[in-house]
Motif scaffolding. Structure first.
Motif, mmCIF file in Angstrom:
data_model
loop_
_atom_site.group_PDB
_atom_site.id
_atom_site.type_symbol
_atom_site.label_atom_id
_atom_site.label_comp_id
_atom_site.label_asym_id
_atom_site.label_seq_id
_atom_site.Cartn_x
_atom_site.Cartn_y
_atom_site.Cartn_z
ATOM 1 N N ASN A 71 5.610 -8.731 -2.165
ATOM 2 C CA ASN A 71 5.310 -7.293 -2.235
ATOM 3 C C ASN A 71 5.858 -6.569 -1.008
ATOM 4 O OD1 ASN A 71 3.960 -7.217 -4.687
ATOM 5 N ND2 ASN A 71 1.949 -7.574 -3.776
ATOM 6 N N LEU A 72 6.379 -5.373 -1.224
ATOM 7 C CA LEU A 72 7.022 -4.599 -0.152
ATOM 8 C C LEU A 72 5.945 -3.850 0.642
ATOM 9 C CD1 LEU A 72 9.906 -3.268 -2.404
ATOM 10 C CD2 LEU A 72 9.953 -5.258 -0.884
ATOM 11 N N ILE A 73 5.096 -4.616 1.292
ATOM 12 C CA ILE A 73 3.855 -4.087 1.859
ATOM 13 C C ILE A 73 4.073 -3.022 2.935
ATOM 14 C CG2 ILE A 73 1.774 -4.751 3.144
ATOM 15 C CD1 ILE A 73 1.990 -7.481 1.568
ATOM 16 N N PRO A 74 4.925 -3.246 3.938
ATOM 17 C CA PRO A 74 5.112 -2.183 4.938
ATOM 18 C C PRO A 74 5.619 -0.885 4.314
ATOM 19 C CG PRO A 74 5.986 -4.263 5.742
ATOM 20 C CD PRO A 74 5.672 -4.468 4.296
ATOM 21 N N GLU A 75 6.449 -0.997 3.282
ATOM 22 C CA GLU A 75 6.996 0.205 2.642
ATOM 23 C C GLU A 75 5.899 1.032 1.993
ATOM 24 O OE1 GLU A 75 10.449 -0.162 0.189
ATOM 25 O OE2 GLU A 75 11.151 -1.945 1.244
ATOM 26 N N TRP A 76 5.056 0.361 1.164
ATOM 27 C CA TRP A 76 4.054 1.196 0.483
ATOM 28 C C TRP A 76 2.871 1.540 1.369
ATOM 29 C CZ3 TRP A 76 -0.071 -2.105 -0.184
ATOM 30 C CH2 TRP A 76 0.132 -3.409 -0.664
ATOM 31 N N ASN A 77 2.658 0.814 2.450
ATOM 32 C CA ASN A 77 1.682 1.272 3.445
ATOM 33 C C ASN A 77 2.136 2.593 4.062
ATOM 34 O OD1 ASN A 77 -0.407 -0.630 3.391
ATOM 35 N ND2 ASN A 77 0.640 -2.022 4.778
ATOM 36 N N ASP A 78 3.417 2.657 4.394
ATOM 37 C CA ASP A 78 3.983 3.870 4.990
ATOM 38 C C ASP A 78 3.923 5.037 4.002
ATOM 39 O OD1 ASP A 78 5.636 5.301 7.072
ATOM 40 O OD2 ASP A 78 7.064 5.338 5.415
ATOM 41 N N LEU A 79 4.269 4.768 2.744
ATOM 42 C CA LEU A 79 4.244 5.813 1.717
ATOM 43 C C LEU A 79 2.818 6.297 1.464
ATOM 44 C CD1 LEU A 79 6.832 4.140 -0.664
ATOM 45 C CD2 LEU A 79 7.137 6.377 0.432
ATOM 46 N N LEU A 80 1.873 5.382 1.481
ATOM 47 C CA LEU A 80 0.468 5.767 1.310
ATOM 48 C C LEU A 80 0.013 6.655 2.459
ATOM 49 C CD1 LEU A 80 -2.407 5.637 0.198
ATOM 50 C CD2 LEU A 80 -2.645 3.352 1.200
ATOM 51 N N TYR A 81 0.324 6.248 3.677
ATOM 52 C CA TYR A 81 -0.089 7.039 4.838
ATOM 53 C C TYR A 81 0.472 8.461 4.760
ATOM 54 C CZ TYR A 81 -0.184 8.976 9.513
ATOM 55 O OH TYR A 81 -0.376 9.819 10.576
ATOM 56 N N ASN A 82 1.705 8.580 4.306
ATOM 57 C CA ASN A 82 2.360 9.891 4.240
ATOM 58 C C ASN A 82 2.028 10.666 2.971
ATOM 59 O OD1 ASN A 82 4.160 10.281 6.674
ATOM 60 N ND2 ASN A 82 4.810 8.238 6.042
ATOM 61 N N GLY A 83 1.207 10.095 2.104
ATOM 62 C CA GLY A 83 0.751 10.816 0.918
ATOM 63 C C GLY A 83 1.715 10.813 -0.240
ATOM 64 N N ASN A 84 2.765 10.007 -0.173
ATOM 65 C CA ASN A 84 3.727 9.930 -1.282
ATOM 66 C C ASN A 84 3.236 8.872 -2.263
ATOM 67 O OD1 ASN A 84 5.928 9.827 -2.989
ATOM 68 N ND2 ASN A 84 7.439 9.922 -1.326
ATOM 69 N N MET A 85 2.215 9.224 -3.039
ATOM 70 C CA MET A 85 1.502 8.253 -3.848
ATOM 71 C C MET A 85 2.317 7.724 -5.032
ATOM 72 S SD MET A 85 -1.242 7.972 -2.145
ATOM 73 C CE MET A 85 -2.349 7.072 -3.214
ATOM 74 N N GLU A 86 3.116 8.583 -5.628
ATOM 75 C CA GLU A 86 3.909 8.122 -6.779
ATOM 76 C C GLU A 86 4.956 7.108 -6.349
ATOM 77 O OE1 GLU A 86 6.370 9.805 -10.671
ATOM 78 O OE2 GLU A 86 5.768 11.210 -9.081
ATOM 79 N N GLN A 87 5.636 7.388 -5.255
ATOM 80 C CA GLN A 87 6.637 6.439 -4.775
ATOM 81 C C GLN A 87 5.975 5.160 -4.271
ATOM 82 O OE1 GLN A 87 9.618 6.423 -5.344
ATOM 83 N NE2 GLN A 87 10.576 4.976 -3.946
ATOM 84 N N ALA A 88 4.776 5.286 -3.678
ATOM 85 C CA ALA A 88 4.041 4.091 -3.257
ATOM 86 C C ALA A 88 3.756 3.202 -4.459
ATOM 87 C CB ALA A 88 2.739 4.494 -2.567
ATOM 88 N N TYR A 89 3.346 3.822 -5.578
ATOM 89 C CA TYR A 89 3.103 3.048 -6.804
ATOM 90 C C TYR A 89 4.396 2.401 -7.304
ATOM 91 C CZ TYR A 89 2.702 2.048 -11.751
ATOM 92 O OH TYR A 89 2.784 1.426 -12.958
ATOM 93 N N ASN A 90 5.492 3.137 -7.282
ATOM 94 C CA ASN A 90 6.771 2.595 -7.759
ATOM 95 C C ASN A 90 7.194 1.371 -6.948
ATOM 96 O OD1 ASN A 90 6.989 4.545 -9.752
ATOM 97 N ND2 ASN A 90 8.189 5.953 -8.476
ATOM 98 N N ARG A 91 7.008 1.429 -5.643
ATOM 99 C CA ARG A 91 7.390 0.299 -4.790
ATOM 100 C C ARG A 91 6.440 -0.882 -4.993
ATOM 101 N NH1 ARG A 91 12.184 0.037 -4.038
ATOM 102 N NH2 ARG A 91 12.168 -0.973 -1.993
#
Length: 495
Positions: A71-91
């Protein structure tokens, strides 16, 4: 990186659990997730370190460290923190078909390998994953997305556990027509009947299965391939077949008096409870194996044993004892078990916490096993004779074995035994029906790193292939198997 100093500014905070004495009143999940804002702060703790061991998923010192799904964990942690929830889900969904399952039942190998955990508390990866997937359902990101083009190829998947579902999900996305056969009355395999509601409420499984149906996957329940349906008929009807039927051959305890009544395998006990709850909306006498008012002894100290502890307490057991053959693990990492290895430490899980709250002590007894099941005149179990064990080296093999300590026997009252000693491998009627080669451990044999069996057009994945393992490994096996099946159908694969 959303918050370079996040790991310095925020302490780990976890979802609050309902108190043990309150949560045992029902079979519901019992953690209250953090607010979105608080969970974003938890995502900010991710260090975006140069070597993300969390997503490594490799064997270190004989144990897997990090996520087997990569899982691309650092990527979606960063996206979650920044509020980009749709892209976080995609990753997240790019590597994990079922984060709604893993965010509830995975032991979080990722967190045990988190760099932040080297000198402090690991990032709450699993809770971050949970927020991302539940938000995706709420906002519609996780809705059905059927393939636009069909290949005309047909695949049968035997078994609807996490590996079978992953195979089906991947191959359906590729455009193949997939039919999943399940011998039980509901889809999900051990997700449905082997894991109690407290860890995974069953509407979560149904939610995802319904989406897969919308996307074109066909599910056939109450059909036991190899018994109700001939293997030859399946092979004739489909271009490829995937055996993902699990590792349900339970390990038994062959002690004197084993034929006594009220001795059950853990999976049968847990299944009976879940089925009664689903069929009746509650536990109804005569529809499940009851622990009410009984002295219960559970043989086995793993996750399934713990689930039996929690379930027995919810039934209203008089007492609960959990036997472990091995010595108690240390409470903290030993010097020979450094990070990022999997920590070999003692874990007190939810069932044991509940036993401590209800009975005043930890239910686990270490270095102990059953020497004899004692029956009354009617053949009912009434007592156990237990014996203490010690580790001794076998002079011939050099291996350390747990052996009985002479004269250490003692007696306990017991009216219900639940055997949670693991599984030995596949149920041979399936492997014999498809005439596939098996290993000495009865798993279906393939070439290393491959999923094609000894029979043309037949593939395998999950526990029936690798042996009893975790849900996250089953998903990984299913994804990799689907890729191999796709390539055999199309000559190439883009999975």
């Amino acid at each position: 990186m959303g918050k370079p100093t996040g790991f310095l500014e925020y302490e780990r905070e976890e979802a609050k659990a309902t108190s043990p004495k309150e949560r045992i009143k029902n079979f519901n999940e019992f953690h209250e997730p953090l607010s979105v804002d608080k969970q974003k702060c938890q995502a900010a703790r991710c260090m975006d370190c140069g070597v993300p061991f969390c997503q490594n998923g490799k064997v270190i010192a004989g144990m897997v460290s990090g996520c087997p799904l990569n899982n691309l964990i650092p990527e979606w942690n960063d996206l979650l923190y920044n509020g980009n929830m749709e892209q976080a889900y995609n990753r997240l969904h790019k590597t994990n078909n079922f984060p709604e399952f893993t965010s509830r039942v995975c032991p979080a190998l990722c967190e045990k390998a988190c760099t932040c955990g080297l000198n402090g508390d690991a990032v709450s990866v699993r809770a971050n994953e949970h927020l991302i997937i539940e938000n995706a359902y709420e906002k519609g990101y996780a809705s059905a997305k059927a393939p636009h083009v069909r290949t005309g190829k047909k695949v049968a998947v035997i078994g609807s556990g996490p590996s079978g579902l992953a195979v089906a999900d991947q191959l359906n996305k590729r455009g193949h027509s997939v039919t999943v056969y399940e011998r039980d009355d509901r889809i999900g395999g051990l997700l449905m009947y082997g894991i109690p509601n407290m860890k995974l409420e069953k509407h979560i499984i149904d939610r995802k299965v319904n989406i897969m149906k919308e996307e074109g996957v066909t599910f056939v329940t109450n059909t036991n391939v190899g018994k109700d349906v001939k293997a030859a008929d399946i092979l004739k009807k489909y271009d490829k077949v995937v055996l993902a039927c699990g590792s349900r051959h339970a390990r038994d305890i062959n002690a004197k008096g084993r034929d006594a009544k009220e001795i059950y395998f853990a999976v049968d006990f847990l299944t009976s409870t879940t089925k009664s709850l689903l069929d009746n909306g509650k536990l109804v006498d005569g529809t499940y194996v009851s622990a009410k008012d009984k002295d219960v002894v559970i043989i086995g100290g793993g996750d399934t044993g713990n689930d039996c502890v929690g379930t027995s307490i919810r039934h209203g057991a008089k007492s609960v004892l959990q036997l472990e053959m091995m010595p108690k693990a240390p409470d903290e990492r030993a010097a020979n078990n450094p990070w990022p290895e999997w920590p070999r430490i003692c874990k007190t899980d939810y069932g044991q916490e509940e036993a401590i709250a209800v009975f005043g002590h930890d239910p686990r007894v270490y270095q102990t096993t059953v020497k004899e099941f004692v029956k009354d005149k009617e053949g009912n179990l009434c007592k156990l004779i237990l014996v203490k064990l010690e580790a001794k080296k076998d002079e011939k093999t050099g291996r350390m074995n747990m052996v009985e300590i002479p004269g250490s026997e003692y007696e306990v009252d017991c009216q219900l035994v639940l055997i949670a000693a693991g599984f030995l491998g596949s149920e041979d009627y399936v492997t014999k029906a498809f005439k596939v080669d098996t290993t000495p451990r009865t798993n279906i044999a393939t070439m290393p790193g491959k999923y094609a069996t000894s029979v043309e057009n037949v593939f395998t994945a999950g526990d029936v292939h690798r042996g009893q393992s975790l849900v996250v490994w089953a998903i990984r096996e299913g994804r990799d198997c689907a890729k191999e099946v796709d390539e055999s159908l199309m000559g190439y694969t883009n999975l």
